[in-house]
Scaffold this active site. Structure first.
Site, short mmCIF file in Angstrom:
data_model
loop_
_atom_site.label_atom_id
_atom_site.label_comp_id
_atom_site.label_asym_id
_atom_site.label_seq_id
_atom_site.Cartn_x
_atom_site.Cartn_y
_atom_site.Cartn_z
N HIS A 82 -9.13 -3.88 -1.21
CA HIS A 82 -8.14 -3.58 -0.95
C HIS A 82 -8.02 -1.71 -0.83
CE1 HIS A 82 -3.60 -2.22 0.06
NE2 HIS A 82 -4.19 -1.40 0.05
N GLU A 83 -9.04 -1.09 -2.00
CA GLU A 83 -9.17 -0.01 -1.90
C GLU A 83 -10.33 0.25 -1.63
OE1 GLU A 83 -6.97 2.17 -3.27
OE2 GLU A 83 -5.89 0.09 -3.62
N CYS A 124 0.48 -1.60 -0.27
CA CYS A 124 0.49 0.07 0.31
C CYS A 124 0.83 1.41 0.49
CB CYS A 124 -0.90 0.23 1.49
SG CYS A 124 -1.86 1.28 0.98
N HIS A 155 -9.96 0.85 1.59
CA HIS A 155 -9.66 2.62 2.03
C HIS A 155 -10.82 3.27 2.28
CE1 HIS A 155 -5.52 2.31 1.78
NE2 HIS A 155 -5.26 2.04 0.94
NI NI Z 1 -4.04 1.25 -0.42
#
Ligand code: NI
Length: 190
Positions: free
Chosen positions: A144-145, A102, A148
């Site tokens: 993953h995004e 990341c 976030h």
């Molecule tokens: Ni990331």
């Protein structure tokens, strides 16, 4: 924007939920341009890594916007696809652990469990709803995004797994990290 505009842990904004975008405006499009330029500038400073994707929070903008590299396997293609208000509508396949890094977590990679297939709903840059299926690395990147946008960072998934942390050596290969030492030196990240 530049790589210096990318925020990193322990910045607390990375632990906050972003807000939905109500209308896609020119401001949204300029946010996406800023995200893409910051991601590419970061990549240009790293010989062995690719900027696969970025979420708006990573440049300090608390909006549910992510951009994903259009060709994840080919660094020379520097285009991104933006997803606005992305949402996983169905998890499919199986849970597989694989490497993840990341731009907001310096110096460490992790082997993170993710679903191998997902169905996604989002808005495109014209404000139209798009629905699609993703699998493999793309499915991983999107999970993953979206994390976030919900204030979750990949290390949160593996904090109790002593064998899940890796770092890049000078040849660009991932090597296991001494977990006890890592936790001690990085306690501020949790
Ligand atoms: Ni990331």
């Amino acid at each position: 924007m530049k790589k210096e505009d990318i925020i990193v842990l322990p910045d607390l904004r990375l632990r906050q939920k972003s807000s939905r975008v109500h209308i896609v405006t020119d401001e949204t499009l300029s946010l996406i341009d800023d995200m893409n330029s910051a991601a590419i500038d970061w990549e240009d400073s790293r010989p062995h890594e690719i900027s696969a994707a970025l979420a708006a929070v990573q440049i300090g903008r608390m909006e549910r916007v992510v951009t994903v590299r259009s060709e994840l396997e080919d660094k020379s293609v520097r285009e991104f696809t933006a997803l606005i208000n992305p949402q996983i509508v169905k998890y499919e396949g199986e849970i597989i652990s694989d490497y993840e890094g990341c731009l907001s977590v310096s110096g460490v990679y992790g082997k993170v469990p993710r679903y191998s297939k997902i169905r996604v709903k989002a808005l495109d840059i014209d404000g139209n709803e798009v629905r699609f299926k993703a699998e493999g690395f793309l499915a991983r990147v999107i999970q993953h995004e979206i994390d976030h946008t919900n204030g979750v960072v990949f290390i949160d998934h593996i904090r109790d797994d002593k064998k899940a942390f890796y770092k890049l050596d000078e040849k660009g290969e991932l090597q296991p990290v001494d977990y006890a030492k890592y936790i001690e030196n990085n306690s501020i990240l949790w």
